[in-house]
Design a protein around this motif. Structure first.
Motif, mmCIF file in Angstrom:
data_model
loop_
_atom_site.group_PDB
_atom_site.id
_atom_site.type_symbol
_atom_site.label_atom_id
_atom_site.label_comp_id
_atom_site.label_asym_id
_atom_site.label_seq_id
_atom_site.Cartn_x
_atom_site.Cartn_y
_atom_site.Cartn_z
ATOM 1 N N TRP A 101 0.839 -1.204 0.000
ATOM 2 C CA TRP A 101 0.000 0.000 0.000
ATOM 3 C C TRP A 101 0.870 1.249 0.000
ATOM 4 C CZ3 TRP A 101 -5.236 -1.060 -0.055
ATOM 5 C CH2 TRP A 101 -5.636 -2.329 0.392
ATOM 6 N N ASN A 102 0.390 2.291 -0.654
ATOM 7 C CA ASN A 102 0.998 3.617 -0.539
ATOM 8 C C ASN A 102 0.187 4.422 0.465
ATOM 9 O OD1 ASN A 102 2.990 3.152 -2.376
ATOM 10 N ND2 ASN A 102 2.068 4.375 -4.029
ATOM 11 N N LEU A 103 0.883 5.142 1.347
ATOM 12 C CA LEU A 103 0.160 5.961 2.324
ATOM 13 C C LEU A 103 0.402 7.435 2.013
ATOM 14 C CD1 LEU A 103 -1.413 6.480 4.944
ATOM 15 C CD2 LEU A 103 0.704 6.114 6.220
ATOM 16 N N TYR A 104 -0.685 8.148 1.754
ATOM 17 C CA TYR A 104 -0.614 9.581 1.441
ATOM 18 C C TYR A 104 -1.204 10.375 2.599
ATOM 19 C CZ TYR A 104 0.048 7.925 -3.337
ATOM 20 O OH TYR A 104 0.515 7.295 -4.463
ATOM 21 N N VAL A 105 -0.683 11.554 2.867
ATOM 22 C CA VAL A 105 -1.229 12.354 3.964
ATOM 23 C C VAL A 105 -1.399 13.822 3.569
ATOM 24 C CG1 VAL A 105 -0.381 10.919 5.867
ATOM 25 C CG2 VAL A 105 1.119 12.652 4.875
ATOM 26 N N GLY A 106 -2.387 14.461 4.226
ATOM 27 C CA GLY A 106 -2.553 15.915 4.084
ATOM 28 C C GLY A 106 -3.355 16.353 2.867
ATOM 29 N N GLY A 107 -4.419 15.633 2.545
ATOM 30 C CA GLY A 107 -5.266 16.087 1.436
ATOM 31 C C GLY A 107 -6.595 16.592 1.953
ATOM 32 N N ASN A 108 -7.267 17.394 1.185
ATOM 33 C CA ASN A 108 -8.652 17.751 1.502
ATOM 34 C C ASN A 108 -9.352 18.318 0.280
ATOM 35 O OD1 ASN A 108 -7.192 20.429 3.224
ATOM 36 N ND2 ASN A 108 -8.398 20.752 1.387
ATOM 37 N N GLY A 109 -10.683 18.347 0.368
ATOM 38 C CA GLY A 109 -11.484 19.000 -0.672
ATOM 39 C C GLY A 109 -11.722 20.410 -0.197
ATOM 40 N N GLY A 110 -12.972 20.807 -0.163
ATOM 41 C CA GLY A 110 -13.273 22.120 0.376
ATOM 42 C C GLY A 110 -12.846 23.239 -0.544
ATOM 43 N N ALA A 111 -12.784 24.438 0.022
ATOM 44 C CA ALA A 111 -12.560 25.636 -0.785
ATOM 45 C C ALA A 111 -11.152 25.679 -1.358
ATOM 46 C CB ALA A 111 -12.811 26.874 0.076
ATOM 47 N N ASN A 112 -10.247 24.996 -0.689
ATOM 48 C CA ASN A 112 -8.855 25.084 -1.087
ATOM 49 C C ASN A 112 -8.295 23.677 -1.226
ATOM 50 O OD1 ASN A 112 -6.454 26.197 -1.669
ATOM 51 N ND2 ASN A 112 -6.100 27.111 0.350
ATOM 52 N N PRO A 113 -8.666 22.976 -2.301
ATOM 53 C CA PRO A 113 -8.368 21.545 -2.380
ATOM 54 C C PRO A 113 -6.871 21.265 -2.473
ATOM 55 C CG PRO A 113 -9.700 22.298 -4.258
ATOM 56 C CD PRO A 113 -9.289 23.504 -3.499
#
Ligand code: SRM
Ligand SMILES: Cc1cc2nc3c(=O)[nH]c(=O)nc-3n(C[C@H](O)[C@H](O)[C@H](O)COP(=O)(O)OP(=O)(O)OC[C@H]3O[C@@H](n4cnc5c(N)ncnc54)[C@H](O)[C@@H]3O)c2cc1C
Ligand code: SF4
Ligand code: FES
Lengths: 124, 829
Positions: free
Chosen positions: B697-709
C-alpha cells in the motif's frame, strides 16, 4: 423584535421556570410561557442567572438557549453566543456585542428555594 | 472659546469633528446639516440596497456628538451667511454666530438640462433618500437606464441589476469611464459589464426623456431610442456653492468655493472643505482629499498651526462593488507626456493591464488594471513614491505562471513615508510604529491605533502584508493565543491539560484561565479534553458547540441531522431497511451524502434520543458528522469485485474507520482507501489516503477538498498493512498534538518547518524518538472509545437534555416545514 430591557420594578408576573437542576451548569435551556419562549441561563462560574428571549434576531431562530455562554472584556460582561453564526449578546443588557444586530429582550430572574422564577411584564 | 459653525454634516464634516475631538480642541462646535440623519458613509451607499440598514452606514451616532460636546442640528438648511456680523441663518430662521465658519456642503448630482428630466421615474444617486425612492419605484418597474458610464454610473447600474431590473448604461463618450481608462480597457470593461447582464450604449447623446407624467423612454440625438421605466442620472457632480454666491465669496469658474492651501475662502474667517472646495481650479470628487482638507482646518482651529497645508491629492481609484476589478492610477493615458506604455491584453482570461513608464525606464507614470486589480496597491505605491522600477518593468504586470502577486517588489522596498491608507492618510511608517512601539499584533489593533483600513478598506491586504513582514523582521513568533480567557496557544493548552491531568473545563479555567470563558475557548478545550482522555463529550455538554452538545448537526429552523456510521460505505440490506423505517416514522428527509453514507435531516431535538434508540438497537453507532473528529473512510469496491483491484480496499477501509472512529482532533479527519491507482475512492483528496500497489500500500497524507483543495502527498510507499496502521497512528497523534485549532492536516503540514521530508523523518524514521509514545497515546484513545449516542440514550441525566423546553414536552412550535419532491424540507430563513 424591539429592544426592551425589562427592569425589576416593571415586573407584573413572576413565572415559575422550573427547578434549578432543570438548567445545566454554565448553560441554558428554554421555557415556554403561554406562547413566549424564554431562554434561561445558569451561569455557575460567576454564580448568576439570566433570562432573555429565545429568538436570535439575526435569522429569527428560536435558539439562544442552546448557545455557549461566557464573558467578554475588562468588564467581564456576561454574554451568550448564538449557535448558528456566533453573534453574541450581553446577558445583562441584551445588547448585540458585534454591534450589528438588534438587541434582545432580557428579563429579571430570581431563585427561591431552588426554584427559578422569571419576571415578566404582562399587559393587563 | 472660539465658536465654530460647520455647514453640512457629510463625510468630511464628520471627519473634521472627529479630528477636532482628537486634537482636544477647546472650540465650541455647532454642526448644521440638512439631511435628516447624522453623517453616513456615502462611499458605501450602495450597501444600503442589500439590507436597507442606515445605521450600518452611520459614521457616528447622535450620541457621539452629544458626548463630545458638539451641537449637531439635523434637518436644517443654512440659507444665508452674514459675513459682516459673522452669523448664519437657517431656513427656519434660526441664527448661529461664528468666529470661524466651515463650509462642508459637498456636492449634488449634476442633472444635465435634457427635456423631460422632471418626469416621474428620473432619479439621482447621492443620498439614502434617493436610494429609498429609487427602490420603491424600482419595485413597480421592469427596466432601468443609467445616464453616465463613469465610476458612479457603473455602481448605480450594478445596483439596478441587483434590483432585478433590465439595465442599460447610456454614455455620451465612445467608451466607459473615459476619464480613467483607455480604449482597449474600455472595450474589455464593456464586455465584462455585458457579462453581468448590463447593456452598454456608447456615443449616445440623450435629447429627450419621453412619457407623460411618468417617463417611458429616452430619445437620442442619432434618432434611436430606448424604452425604459426609470432613469438614474449619474453625469457628474456640481459643488454646492450657492451660499457663497449671495454672500460674495469667490466661486470658481467650474463651481466650488475658491480656497487657498489653508482651505480659506476669499474670507479668511470662512473655510471650505470636501467636495464644495475648489483648489487650483480642481474639485476633488473623492473622500480622501476631503479628509486631508479637514486635517488642514483642524490643525488651524485646534493648534493654531498654519504650517500644515493642502497641496493637492492623487486621484487614483479602484472601483468597488461592481463585481469587476477596475483600477486606474496616476496618469493612465500620458497623452502629452513622453512615455513607454507596456500592456497585456489577455482576452482569454479577460485581463487588461497597462503601465506607463518614463523614457528612462525608471519611474511609473500611471496605469490601468482591468479584470485583475490585485496589484493595484503595490503599483499605486510605486507610483506615488516614485520608487525605482525593477530591471524589467513588464514583470510588474505579467505574472509568471504559478507565482502569486505579480508586482515584482517586496513590501520592505516601500519607504516608510509611503501612504498606505489614503482615506485616513496613514503611512507605512505609522503602521510599523504601531507594531514595533505599541506592541500591536493584529489587524484590529492596527485599525484601532492608526485608523488604517477603516475607510474604504481597499488597503487592508497591504496592511496585512506590512503586519506580517514587520512581525517577522522583529523575530516575533506570532503567538496564537486562544482568547482573552486563556493566554496560551493550543499546543500549550494541550500540554497543560495532559501534564496536570486536568479533566474538566471548569478545573482548567480555575487553574489557568480568567473570567467566565467564551464560545472560542470552551469548544476548543472540549475538543482537547476529548483528544487527550477520549472521555464522553456529553459529560460537560455546555462547553460544546451546539453540534457536539446535541450530538447532531444543527440545521436551518433549529432541527438536527442524524448520520449513523456506515464504515467504508458498506451496509447490509437489513440495516438499509432500518434507516428507511426510522426516516419514515420520524418524517426525516434522507439523502446519500458525499461521504458514502446516509444523512437523515429535519430531526426535532426531542426526537433525537428516540431516533437513536432505534438505530443503536439495529447496531448503528454515531457517525460523528457533528464533531471535529473522524468522519468517514471512503472506499472503492476493490479486489473483491473490481477487475483491476489489487487488494481488499473495502475491508481495509472498514478496519481503519473502526480504528479511529470517535477520535477527536483539531479539525475533522477523513480517509480513503482505493484498490488501485485509478483511485475511485478519491483517497488522495483526504487527510489520509491509502492506495493499493502491486507490493502493498501507498500511504498519502494531508489532502482535503473544500474551498482550497489539496492532494495528499506520499508519506511511505509499498508498505504492508501493519506499517500503514503504525504510521497512521503516529501521524494522526502528532497532528492532534501540534496543530492549531481548526487547522486541517494540509495547512498544518505546509506550515511544518521542513515540510513532508521532516514529517517522513519523524513518522517513518522516528527522528524525534517519540514514535512509541505516539502509538501508545493512540492506543489509549482507541481503548476508551464508546459510542456517544449509545451512552446518551442509556443515561437518564444526559437524555434529559434533549428537549427544546425544560418545562414542557412539546417540540419548538415555531419550527416550520414544507413538502417537496415527496419529502419534508425546512422553510427558508
Ligand atoms: C452532509 C454532507 C453533504 C452531503 O449531503 O453530501 C456535508 C455537509 C456539511 N459539510 Fe461537508 N458535507 C459532506 C461531505 C463533504 C465532503 C466530501 C467527502 O467527505 O468526501 C467534503 C470535501 C472533502 C473534505 O472535507 O476535504 C466536504 C467539505 C466540507 C468543508 C470544507 C473542509 C475544508 O477543509 O475546507 C466544510 C467546512 C468545515 O468543515 O469547516 C464542510 C461542512 C459541512 C457542514 C458541516 C456545514 C455546517 O457546518 O453546517 C455541513 C453539515 C450539514 C449537516 O447539517 O449535516 N464540508 N464535505 C456530506 C457529509 C459527509 C458524511 O457522510 O459525513
Ligand atoms: C454612490 C457614491 C459612491 C461613491 N464612491 C466613492 C468612492 O468609492 N471613493 C471615494 O473616494 N468617493 C466616493 N464617493 C464620493 C464621496 O462620497 C464624496 O467625496 C464625499 O461624500 C464628500 O464628502 P463631503 O462631506 O464633502 O460632502 P457630502 O458627503 O455630500 O456632505 C455634504 C452635506 O452637506 C449638506 N448640505 C449642503 N448644503 C447645505 C446647507 N446649505 N445647509 C445644511 N446642510 C447642507 C448636504 O445635504 C450633505 O449632507 C461616492 C459618492 C457616491 C454618491
Ligand atoms: S457544499 Fe456547502 S452547502 Fe453543500 S453541504 Fe457542504 S457545506 Fe453545505
Ligand atoms: S441566527 Fe443567530 S447568529 Fe445567525
Amino acid at each position: 423584535m424591539t429592544f426592551e430591557h425589562n427592569t425589576l420594578d416593571q415586573v407584573t408576573t413572576w413565572v415559575k421556570a422550573g427547578h434549578v437542576s432543570d438548567f445545566p451548569e454554565d448553560g441554558g435551556s428554554s421555557i415556554l410561557y403561554k406562547d413566549q419562549q424564554i431562554a434561561v441561563f445558569n451561569f455557575t462560574t460567576i454564580n448568576k442567572w439570566f433570562a432573555t428571549q429565545n429568538l436570535c434576531p439575526h435569522k429569527k431562530q428560536m435558539i439562544l438557549a442552546r448557545g455557549i455562554i461566557g464573558t467578554q472584556g475588562e468588564e467581564q460582561t456576561p454574554k451568550v453566543a448564538c449557535p448558528y453564526h456566533k453573534k453574541t449578546f450581553s446577558l445583562e443588557t441584551g445588547e448585540n456585542l458585534n454591534g450589528c444586530e438588534d438587541s434582545i429582550t432580557t428579563f429579571p430572574i430570581k431563585i427561591e428555594d431552588d426554584t427559578v422564577f422569571v419576571g415578566l411584564v404582562e399587559e393587563k | 472659546m472660539a465658536r465654530i459653525v460647520i455647514v453640512g454634516n457629510g463625510m468630511v464634516s464628520y471627519k473634521l469633528c472627529e479630528k477636532l475631538v482628537e486634537k482636544n480642541s477647546s472650540a465650541s462646535i455647532t454642526v448644521i446639516g440638512e439631511e435628516p440623519r447624522p453623517a453616513y458613509d456615502r462611499v458605501h451607499l450602495s450597501a444600503y440596497f442589500e439590507d436597507e440598514n442606515a445605521d450600518k452606514l452611520t459614521m457616528a451616532p447622535k450620541d457621539w456628538y452629544d458626548g463630545n460636546g458638539i451641537n449637531l442640528i439635523t434637518s436644517e438648511k443654512v440659507s444665508q451667511i452674514n459675513r459682516e456680523e459673522q452669523y448664519v441663518t437657517t431656513h427656519t430662521n434660526s441664527k448661529y454666530e461664528y468666529d470661524y465658519l466651515v463650509l462642508a456642503t459637498g456636492s449634488s448630482a449634476f442633472v444635465p438640462p435634457i427635456k423631460g428630466v422632471e418626469k416621474k421615474g428620473v432619479f439621482v444617486y447621492r443620498t439614502i433618500e434617493d436610494l429609498e425612492m429609487m427602490m420603491a419605484y424600482g419595485k413597480k418597474a421592469s427596466s432601468a437606464a443609467v445616464l453616465g458610464g463613469g465610476l458612479l454610473g457603473l455602481e448605480a447600474a450594478k445596483a439596478a441589476i441587483d434590483m432585478n431590473l433590465k439595465t442599460s448604461v447610456v454614455e455620451f463618450a465612445p467608451r466607459l469611464m473615459p476619464r480613467q481608462i483607455d480604449e482597449e480597457g474600455g472595450l474589455l470593461l464593456k464586455s465584462k459589464m455585458e457579462d453581468l447582464g448590463i447593456d452598454i450604449l456608447l456615443g449616445k447623446a440623450t435629447s429627450n426623456i419621453e412619457g407623460e407624467e411618468k417617463m417611458t423612454g429616452m430619445a437620442f440625438s442619432d434618432g434611436t431610442s430606448l424604452d425604459v421605466d426609470m432613469l438614474i442620472i449619474s453625469a457628474g457632480i456640481r459643488p454646492r456653492d450657492e451660499l457663497g454666491k449671495e454672500a460674495g465669496l469667490e466661486v470658481a469658474e467650474r463651481g466650488g468655493f475658491v480656497v487657498n492651501s489653508l482651505m480659506q475662502t476669499s474670507d479668511e474667517k470662512i473655510f471650505a472643505v470636501g467636495e464644495c472646495a475648489s483648489y487650483e481650479n480642481m474639485i476633488y470628487g473623492l473622500v480622501a482629499p476631503g479628509y486631508d482638507m479637514a486635517e488642514v482646518v483642524a490643525e488651524q482651529i485646534a493648534n493654531d498651526n498654519k504650517e500644515y497645508t493642502f497641496t493637492g491629492c492623487d486621484m487614483s481609484t479602484k472601483l468597488k462593488l461592481i463585481g469587476v476589478d477596475v483600477a486606474s492610477f496616476g496618469d493612465p493615458f500620458c497623452d502629452n507626456i513622453p512615455h513607454y506604455p507596456i500592456s497585456i491584453n489577455d482576452k482569454k482570461n479577460g485581463i487588461y493591464k497597462r503601465i506607463n513608464v518614463d523614457l528612462e525606464g525608471k519611474k511609473l507614470l500611471g496605469g490601468i488594471l482591468i479584470g485583475d486589480a490585485d496589484d493595484y496597491n503595490m503599483l499605486h505605491q510605486m507610483f506615488i513614491n516614485e520608487m525605482a522600477l525593477p530591471p524589467h518593468p513588464q514583470d510588474l504586470i505579467i505574472k509568471s505562471s504559478g507565482e502569486e502577486g505579480g508586482a515584482g517588489i517586496g513590501i520592505d522596498a516601500l519607504p516608510d513615508t509611503a501612504q498606505v491608507c489614503s482615506c485616513e492618510n496613514v503611512s507605512k511608517g505609522d503602521i510599523c510604529c504601531s507594531i514595533k512601539d505599541d506592541g500591536v499584533t493584529d489587524i484590529n489593533g492596527i485599525k484601532a491605533a492608526t485608523k488604517a483600513g477603516t475607510g474604504c478598506g481597499g488597503c487592508l491586504p497591504m496592511v496585512n502584508n506590512i503586519l506580517e513582514d514587520t512581525l517577522a523582521q522583529m523575530g516575533t513568533v506570532v503567538r496564537k493565543e486562544i482568547c482573552e480567557h486563556f493566554p496560551y496557544t493550543r499546543q500549550e493548552m494541550f500540554d497543560l491539560i495532559k501534564v496536570n491531568e486536568i479533566k474538566s473545563y471548569t478545573e482548567l479555567l480555575e487553574k489557568y484561565g480568567s473570567g467566565g470563558g467564551c464560545e472560542t475557548c470552551k469548544p476548543l478545550v472540549g475538543s482537547l479534553l476529548a483528544s487527550i482522555w477520549n472521555d464522553l463529550i456529553l459529560k460537560e455538554s455546555t462547553i460544546q458547540d451546539t453540534n457536539d452538545r446535541f450530538l447532531a448537526n444543527i440545521q436551518k429552523g433549529g432541527s438536527y441531522s442524524v448520520v449513523p456510521r456506515i464504515p467504508g460505505g458498506e451496509i447490509t440490506p437489513d440495516k438499509l431497511i432500518v434507516i428507511g423505517e426510522v426516516a419514515k416514522e420520524f418524517d426525516l428527509y434522507t439523502k446519500i451524502t458525499g461521504g458514502q453514507r446516509i444523512d437523515l435531516f429535519g430531526a426535532r431535538l426531542n426526537d433525537l434520543p428516540l431516533i437513536w434508540e432505534r438505530l443503536v438497537d439495529a447496531g448503528f453507532e454515531s457517525g460523528h458528522a457533528y464533531g471535529k473528529s473522524l468522519r468517514t473512510v471512503k472506499s472503492c469496491v476493490g479486489s473483491t469485485w473490481c477487475r483491476f483491484g489489487l487488494h481488499d480496499s473495502v475491508g481495509f477501509a472498514i478496519e481503519v474507520e473502526n480504528r479511529y472512529k470517535g477520535l477527536r482532533s483539531p479539525h475533522k479527519l477523513k480517509g480513503g482507501v482505493s484498490g488501485c491507482i485509478r483511485e475511485c475512492a478519491e483517497a488522495r483528496g483526504k487527510d489520509f489516503g491509502i492506495i493499493a500497489t502491486e507490493k502493498g500500500w501507498n500511504l498519502y497524507v494531508g489532502g482535503n477538498g473544500g474551498a482550497n483543495p489539496k492532494h495528499a502527498v506520499l508519506l511511505a510507499g509499498d508498505i504492508d498493512k501493519e506499517t500503514v496502521i503504525k504510521y497512521l497512528d503516529r501521524y494522526l497523534m502528532f497532528y492532534i498534538k501540534t496543530a492549531e485549532p481548526l487547522q486541517r492536516t494540509a495547512p498544518w503540514q505546509e506550515k511544518l518547518e521542513g515540510g513532508i521530508d521532516y514529517l517522513k523523518q519523524v513518522i517513518c524514521e522516528d527522528s524525534l524518538g517519540i514514535g512509541e509514545q505516539l502509538e501508545n497515546d493512540m492506543k489509549i484513545l482507541i481503548a476508551h472509545y464508546t459510542c456517544e449516542w449509545k451512552a446518551a440514550i442509556n443515561d437518564p441525566e444526559m437524555r434529559k437534555r434533549f428537549t427544546h423546553f425544560s418545562n414542557d414536552d412539546s417540540h419548538d412550535p415555531t419550527q416550520k416545514f414544507k413538502r417537496e419532491r415527496g419529502q419534508r424540507f425546512p422553510v427558508a430563513w
